[in-house]
Write a protein that holds these residues in place. Structure first.
Motif: not given
Ligand code: NAD
Length: 245
Positions: A177-182, A200-210, A240-245
């Motif tokens: 997984p990428g960053t999961v809201d837990t 905000e830093e966590f969100i900034a590295r999410q390609k899907m913005g969430r 990972d919502g594209g985080m590793s792209l």
């Protein structure tokens, strides 16, 4: 008809987050679910959903052995425990290093050592799903030195088990997984000097913005647990919502 009808699923770290979402998904799909965690109060919330709950500290070999004796048949083992230590190498003490490897990797060794023999004896195989992370051998993230090393080890362990037990009909895969809201992610954010900035830093590295949702991870885990993935073994599944792209 549930996708896991007739199957017995054992999982760890079931009290919250990804583990809890998966326990509920397994139960919805018709499995008999045996859920373990050290947080018995939270774990007990699952009982009303028909899930059997057990206190189990996966860092104790004795507890894992005793727990395994209580479980008869098993079709699916979902090894979900893991801990995120925040820090660079120079900020990681030897104690932090050893604890991270014990909880994130050796726990899986302990569980597999008890449950693989059961799967082999049953002669109908089984599916093991381990939780790695996209922060592993796949990509790096700042301040995730020992965490990334443990999760890379989980991928290596997964492949080693897959090749050794493929002839026994046991499939072994892991999810990344990428960053999961837990709850633990929220705790990690709240522990930072400026939680809002950290979020905000966590969100900034999410390609899907969430962030990812635990239920989204559960869909993949149910697939890997079920016979729908009968030709799949030894693989790491990035979610990972594209985080590793
Ligand atoms: P979490 O960290 O919120 O909860 C972990 C659960 O593990 C808790 O219920 C806790 O009581 C239990 N636990 C802790 N120590 C234990 C022990 N010794 N024995 C048994 N249970 C124990 O859960 P999460 O964030 O959903 O993480 C679950 C897994 O997913 C972990 O392996 C984590 O590394 C991995 N992961 C999480 C994320 C994320 O962003 N949340 C991303 C990638 C991977």
């Amino acid at each position: 008809m549930g996708r896991l009808n007739g199957k017995v699923v054992v999982l760890t770290a079931a009290a919250q987050g990804i583990g809890r979402a998966c326990a509920l998904a397994f139960a919805r799909e018709g499995a008999r679910v045996i859920a373990a965690d050290i947080n018995l109060d939270k774990l007990k919330e699952l009982e009303k959903e028909g899930v059997e709950v057990h206190y189990l500290d996966v860092t104790s070999t004795k507890e894992v052995e005793d727990f395994a004796k209580k479980v008869g048949k098993i079709d699916v083992l979902f090894n979900c425990t893991g801990y995120t230590f925040h820090g660079t190498l120079l900020e990681t003490s030897e104690k932090d290093w050893d604890f991270s490897f014990d909880l994130n990797v050796k726990s899986m060794y302990r569980m597999c050592k008890e449950f693989i023999p059961k799967m082999r004896q049953q002669a109908c195989g089984g599916s093991i799903v381990n939780v790695a992370s996209v922060v592993s051998s796949i990509m790096a993230a700042p301040n995730r030195c020992v965490y990334g090393a443990t999760k890379a080890a989980v991928i290596g362990l997964t492949k080693a088990l897959a090749v050794d037990y493929v002839k026994d009909g046991i499939r072994v895969n892991c999810i990344c997984p990428g960053t999961v809201d837990t709850p633990s992610l929220r705790d990690r954010l709240n522990a930072r000097p400026d939680p809002q900035k950290a979020y905000e830093e966590f969100i900034a590295r999410q390609k899907m913005g969430r962030l990812g949702k635990a239920d989204e991870i559960a869909h993949l885990v149910v697939y890997l647990a079920s016979d729908e993935s009968s030709y799949v073994t030894g693989q790491e599944f990035v979610i990972d919502g594209g985080m590793s792209l």
